[in-house]
Design a protein around this motif. Structure first.
Motif, PDB file in Angstrom:
ATOM      1  N   ARG A  67       0.702  -1.225  -0.148  1.00  0.00           N
ATOM      2  CA  ARG A  67       0.006   0.173   0.070  1.00  0.00           C
ATOM      3  C   ARG A  67       0.873   1.247  -0.016  1.00  0.00           C
ATOM      4  NH1 ARG A  67      -5.298  -0.064   0.533  1.00  0.00           N
ATOM      5  NH2 ARG A  67      -6.317  -1.920   0.876  1.00  0.00           N
ATOM      6  N   ARG A  68       1.990   1.215   0.515  1.00  0.00           N
ATOM      7  CA  ARG A  68       2.964   2.405   0.677  1.00  0.00           C
ATOM      8  C   ARG A  68       4.144   1.798   0.812  1.00  0.00           C
ATOM      9  NH1 ARG A  68       5.283   2.720   5.469  1.00  0.00           N
ATOM     10  NH2 ARG A  68       4.055   2.431   7.510  1.00  0.00           N
ATOM     11  N   ASN A  69       5.097   2.685   0.761  1.00  0.00           N
ATOM     12  CA  ASN A  69       6.535   2.260   0.925  1.00  0.00           C
ATOM     13  C   ASN A  69       7.010   1.494   2.306  1.00  0.00           C
ATOM     14  OD1 ASN A  69       9.781   3.374   1.777  1.00  0.00           O
ATOM     15  ND2 ASN A  69       9.392   2.124   0.024  1.00  0.00           N
ATOM     16  N   PHE A  70       7.249   0.370   2.663  1.00  0.00           N
ATOM     17  CA  PHE A  70       7.526  -0.035   3.938  1.00  0.00           C
ATOM     18  C   PHE A  70       8.868  -0.468   3.981  1.00  0.00           C
ATOM     19  CE2 PHE A  70       2.959  -0.816   3.804  1.00  0.00           C
ATOM     20  CZ  PHE A  70       2.480  -0.526   5.037  1.00  0.00           C
ATOM     21  N   GLY A  71       9.795  -0.331   3.129  1.00  0.00           N
ATOM     22  CA  GLY A  71      11.117  -0.658   3.271  1.00  0.00           C
ATOM     23  C   GLY A  71      11.468  -1.942   2.752  1.00  0.00           C
ATOM     24  N   LYS A  72      12.860  -2.049   2.128  1.00  0.00           N
ATOM     25  CA  LYS A  72      13.193  -3.404   1.573  1.00  0.00           C
ATOM     26  C   LYS A  72      13.072  -4.550   2.525  1.00  0.00           C
ATOM     27  CE  LYS A  72      17.475  -4.813  -0.544  1.00  0.00           C
ATOM     28  NZ  LYS A  72      18.958  -4.584  -1.010  1.00  0.00           N
ATOM     29  N   ALA A  73      13.132  -4.485   3.786  1.00  0.00           N
ATOM     30  CA  ALA A  73      13.093  -5.625   4.701  1.00  0.00           C
ATOM     31  C   ALA A  73      11.723  -6.111   4.822  1.00  0.00           C
ATOM     32  CB  ALA A  73      13.468  -5.368   6.494  1.00  0.00           C
ATOM     33  N   SER A  74      10.759  -5.306   4.695  1.00  0.00           N
ATOM     34  CA  SER A  74       9.496  -5.788   4.634  1.00  0.00           C
ATOM     35  C   SER A  74       9.161  -6.481   3.297  1.00  0.00           C
ATOM     36  CB  SER A  74       8.304  -4.540   4.740  1.00  0.00           C
ATOM     37  OG  SER A  74       8.577  -3.824   6.159  1.00  0.00           O
ATOM     38  N   ALA A  75       9.566  -5.621   2.322  1.00  0.00           N
ATOM     39  CA  ALA A  75       9.377  -6.373   0.997  1.00  0.00           C
ATOM     40  C   ALA A  75       9.987  -7.633   0.837  1.00  0.00           C
ATOM     41  CB  ALA A  75      10.087  -5.260  -0.244  1.00  0.00           C
ATOM     42  N   LEU A  76      11.346  -7.768   1.287  1.00  0.00           N
ATOM     43  CA  LEU A  76      11.869  -9.136   1.557  1.00  0.00           C
ATOM     44  C   LEU A  76      10.962 -10.186   2.181  1.00  0.00           C
ATOM     45  CD1 LEU A  76      15.630  -8.428   1.801  1.00  0.00           C
ATOM     46  CD2 LEU A  76      14.426  -9.082  -0.471  1.00  0.00           C
ATOM     47  N   SER A  77      10.529  -9.923   3.399  1.00  0.00           N
ATOM     48  CA  SER A  77       9.706 -10.623   4.276  1.00  0.00           C
ATOM     49  C   SER A  77       8.346 -11.081   3.554  1.00  0.00           C
ATOM     50  CB  SER A  77       9.256 -10.065   5.438  1.00  0.00           C
ATOM     51  OG  SER A  77      10.602  -9.716   6.166  1.00  0.00           O
ATOM     52  N   ALA A  78       7.740 -10.099   2.974  1.00  0.00           N
ATOM     53  CA  ALA A  78       6.620 -10.679   2.273  1.00  0.00           C
ATOM     54  C   ALA A  78       6.823 -11.669   1.200  1.00  0.00           C
ATOM     55  CB  ALA A  78       6.136  -9.365   1.607  1.00  0.00           C
ATOM     56  N   GLY A  79       8.018 -11.282   0.348  1.00  0.00           N
ATOM     57  CA  GLY A  79       8.488 -12.445  -0.739  1.00  0.00           C
ATOM     58  C   GLY A  79       8.730 -13.657  -0.136  1.00  0.00           C
ATOM     59  N   PHE A  80       9.549 -13.639   0.968  1.00  0.00           N
ATOM     60  CA  PHE A  80      10.027 -15.015   1.707  1.00  0.00           C
ATOM     61  C   PHE A  80       8.490 -15.654   2.110  1.00  0.00           C
ATOM     62  CE2 PHE A  80      14.180 -13.388   3.257  1.00  0.00           C
ATOM     63  CZ  PHE A  80      14.719 -13.249   2.143  1.00  0.00           C
ATOM     64  N   GLU A  81       7.745 -15.159   2.687  1.00  0.00           N
ATOM     65  CA  GLU A  81       6.435 -15.969   2.965  1.00  0.00           C
ATOM     66  C   GLU A  81       5.745 -16.513   1.810  1.00  0.00           C
ATOM     67  OE1 GLU A  81       2.888 -13.892   5.376  1.00  0.00           O
ATOM     68  OE2 GLU A  81       4.912 -13.592   6.575  1.00  0.00           O
ATOM     69  N   LYS A  82       5.878 -15.779   0.630  1.00  0.00           N
ATOM     70  CA  LYS A  82       5.191 -16.358  -0.422  1.00  0.00           C
ATOM     71  C   LYS A  82       5.902 -17.522  -1.361  1.00  0.00           C
ATOM     72  CE  LYS A  82       1.310 -13.796  -0.331  1.00  0.00           C
ATOM     73  NZ  LYS A  82       0.088 -14.297   0.213  1.00  0.00           N
ATOM     74  N   ALA A  83       7.120 -17.517  -0.993  1.00  0.00           N
ATOM     75  CA  ALA A  83       8.259 -18.227  -1.831  1.00  0.00           C
ATOM     76  C   ALA A  83       7.987 -19.621  -1.674  1.00  0.00           C
ATOM     77  CB  ALA A  83       9.794 -17.879  -1.521  1.00  0.00           C
ATOM     78  N   LYS A  84       7.910 -20.469  -2.593  1.00  0.00           N
ATOM     79  CA  LYS A  84       7.626 -21.950  -2.506  1.00  0.00           C
ATOM     80  C   LYS A  84       8.882 -22.779  -2.949  1.00  0.00           C
ATOM     81  CE  LYS A  84       2.710 -21.774  -4.068  1.00  0.00           C
ATOM     82  NZ  LYS A  84       2.757 -20.736  -5.337  1.00  0.00           N
ATOM     83  N   GLY A  85       9.780 -22.219  -3.203  1.00  0.00           N
ATOM     84  CA  GLY A  85      11.105 -22.895  -3.877  1.00  0.00           C
ATOM     85  C   GLY A  85      11.869 -23.472  -2.601  1.00  0.00           C
ATOM     86  N   GLU A  86      12.608 -24.528  -2.950  1.00  0.00           N
ATOM     87  CA  GLU A  86      13.717 -25.382  -2.061  1.00  0.00           C
ATOM     88  C   GLU A  86      14.809 -24.241  -1.836  1.00  0.00           C
ATOM     89  OE1 GLU A  86      14.395 -29.027  -4.312  1.00  0.00           O
ATOM     90  OE2 GLU A  86      12.464 -28.062  -5.333  1.00  0.00           O
ATOM     91  N   VAL A  87      14.900 -23.181  -2.956  1.00  0.00           N
ATOM     92  CA  VAL A  87      15.986 -22.191  -2.790  1.00  0.00           C
ATOM     93  C   VAL A  87      15.462 -21.052  -3.207  1.00  0.00           C
ATOM     94  CG1 VAL A  87      18.274 -21.520  -3.926  1.00  0.00           C
ATOM     95  CG2 VAL A  87      17.798 -24.106  -3.499  1.00  0.00           C
ATOM     96  N   VAL A  88      15.675 -19.994  -2.451  1.00  0.00           N
ATOM     97  CA  VAL A  88      15.109 -18.806  -2.653  1.00  0.00           C
ATOM     98  C   VAL A  88      16.341 -17.791  -3.103  1.00  0.00           C
ATOM     99  CG1 VAL A  88      14.116 -16.676  -1.662  1.00  0.00           C
ATOM    100  CG2 VAL A  88      13.393 -19.030  -0.926  1.00  0.00           C
ATOM    101  N   ILE A  89      16.305 -17.145  -4.127  1.00  0.00           N
ATOM    102  CA  ILE A  89      17.248 -16.341  -4.421  1.00  0.00           C
ATOM    103  C   ILE A  89      16.811 -14.741  -4.393  1.00  0.00           C
ATOM    104  CG2 ILE A  89      18.555 -15.504  -6.373  1.00  0.00           C
ATOM    105  CD1 ILE A  89      19.039 -18.396  -7.179  1.00  0.00           C
ATOM    106  N   THR A  90      17.409 -13.879  -3.885  1.00  0.00           N
ATOM    107  CA  THR A  90      17.225 -12.433  -3.606  1.00  0.00           C
ATOM    108  C   THR A  90      17.971 -11.652  -4.641  1.00  0.00           C
ATOM    109  OG1 THR A  90      18.365 -11.859  -1.982  1.00  0.00           O
ATOM    110  CG2 THR A  90      16.230 -12.559  -1.397  1.00  0.00           C
ATOM    111  N   LEU A  91      17.363 -10.856  -5.403  1.00  0.00           N
ATOM    112  CA  LEU A  91      18.384  -9.842  -6.049  1.00  0.00           C
ATOM    113  C   LEU A  91      17.550  -8.462  -5.985  1.00  0.00           C
ATOM    114  CD1 LEU A  91      18.870 -10.889  -9.724  1.00  0.00           C
ATOM    115  CD2 LEU A  91      16.932 -11.586  -8.328  1.00  0.00           C
ATOM    116  N   ASP A  92      18.672  -7.491  -6.238  1.00  0.00           N
ATOM    117  CA  ASP A  92      17.975  -5.915  -6.283  1.00  0.00           C
ATOM    118  C   ASP A  92      17.365  -5.768  -7.894  1.00  0.00           C
ATOM    119  OD1 ASP A  92      18.866  -5.588  -3.814  1.00  0.00           O
ATOM    120  OD2 ASP A  92      20.457  -4.166  -4.383  1.00  0.00           O
ATOM    121  N   ALA A  93      16.543  -4.960  -8.145  1.00  0.00           N
ATOM    122  CA  ALA A  93      15.812  -4.719  -9.237  1.00  0.00           C
ATOM    123  C   ALA A  93      16.587  -3.903 -10.102  1.00  0.00           C
ATOM    124  CB  ALA A  93      14.387  -4.216  -8.964  1.00  0.00           C
ATOM    125  N   ASP A  94      17.573  -3.211  -9.607  1.00  0.00           N
ATOM    126  CA  ASP A  94      18.319  -2.044 -10.423  1.00  0.00           C
ATOM    127  C   ASP A  94      19.212  -2.561 -11.508  1.00  0.00           C
ATOM    128  OD1 ASP A  94      20.196  -3.091  -8.662  1.00  0.00           O
ATOM    129  OD2 ASP A  94      20.116  -0.886  -7.477  1.00  0.00           O
TER     130      ASP A  94
END
Ligand code: UDP
Ligand code: MG
Length: 311
Positions: A67-94
């Motif tokens: 809904r608004r900018n919550f920061g990178k930590a929240s963004a990662l947490s939200a992604g982690f929660e939904k991730a189904k993979g055995e391996v999770v890879i994070t990378l910046d969008a830039d």
């Protein structure tokens, strides 16, 4: 192997299409089944609409929009929660991280590491960013016991268990390797090429230095003393209390043996100060233990690697 990519996005409209096609290309080359989770962290440019378009065309792409900018930590947490993979890879969008380096990460995970952190050995950022980051890295590695060079690299790979068992909030995403290490996960590092930012601009400035420093304290504290705050505060408190007591005791003895006046001695004030501080520290420690006791059981401290002989 099923891989989940988690990408935090804040105003990165220029690079998203390109990033998506690079991730897709390398994953298909490696024959991976995968999903890409973009977390739109309150972008105010066209990022979300671009992502929505991509997701409509490719079912492996998922988008979470904050809904608004919550920061990178929240963004990662939200992604982690939904991730189904055995391996999770994070990378910046830039596009400063290049998806073509994913195989290096996966190889190390297959070798038995639980978390692999990228090391931007030749960082393409201004010196004003590199220098503090370097000092920080040294300090962090010393204080946390995790001997990696680059804590703040957004490019990382995790075994699923890691993201399930660490809590990333505030701005603690920088210290994920330290949090994971404290839980007994095996942390490794791999050198990655870092590219200068082409589109958009960096979301972080010098203020991050101060915050990062405070976060380091937090991390050291919660990794070492979360379940035994009394050892931290109590230790300091006892030392203060004893010192203050000894000072005042010797002043008292002095007064009664020589009959001298001690009311104007600065040492007296110091003694009193130390005793008060000591009692305060001890009380804070007790409060910490009390909080732990009340919340006990809600957060397990230990993680089990294997069990034998259970149903
Ligand atoms: N980012 C985010 N939320 C924020 C700030 C940044 O999701 O509040 C994302 C940003 O879009 C990028 C990543 O986090 O994908 C890293 O940000 P940035 O490149 O600005 O940091 P730097 O590389 O300069 O350290
Ligand atoms: Mg960047």
């Amino acid at each position: 192997m099923f891989v989940s990519y988690v990408v935090p996005v804040k105003d990165e409209e220029g690079s998203l299409e390109e990033l998506y096609s690079r991730i897709k290309k390398i994953s298909e080359e490696l024959n991976l089944s995968f999903e890409i989770i973009f977390v739109d962290d309150g972008s105010i440019d066209n990022s979300f609409f671009i992502l929505r378009n991509i997701a409509e065309k490719d079912k492996r792409v998922r988008v979470i929009r904050f809904r608004r900018n919550f920061g990178k930590a929240s963004a990662l947490s939200a992604g982690f929660e939904k991730a189904k993979g055995e391996v999770v890879i994070t990378l910046d969008a830039d596009l400063q991280d290049d998806p073509s380096e994913v195989p290096k990460f996966l190889k190390l995970i297959e070798e038995g590491y639980d978390i692999i952190s990228g090391w931007r050995k030749e960082r393409k950022d201004p010196i004003s960013k590199r220098l503090p980051s370097k000092i920080f890295g040294k300090l962090s590695s010393w204080l946390t016991g995790v001997h990696i060079h680059d804590f703040n690299c957004g490019f990382k790979a995790y075994r699923k268990e890691v993201v399930e068992n660490i809590e990333v909030y505030g701005e603690l995403y920088r210290y994920i390797p330290a949090l994971a290490y404290a839980k007994g996960f095996k942390v490794g590092e791999v050198v990655v090429t870092h590219h200068p930012r082409v589109y958009g601009k960096s979301k972080y400035g010098w203020k991050r230095i101060v915050k990062g420093f405070l976060d380091l304290f937090t991390v050291v504290f919660i990794t070492r003393f979360l379940k035994r705050p009394m050892h931290f505060f109590g230790g300091t408190g006892l030392i203060f209390l004893m010192l203050g007591f000894l000072i005042n005791l010797s002043l008292t003895i002095y007064k009664f043996t020589t009959g001298a006046l001690i009311g104007n001695r600065p040492l007296l004030l110091l003694g009193i100060l130390l005793m008060i501080l000591g009692v305060q520290f001890l009380s804070i420690g007790l409060l910490g233990e009390l909080i732990n006791n009340v919340t006990h059981g809600r957060k397990r401290e230990y993680l089990i690697l294997e069990e034998i002989g259970f149903e």
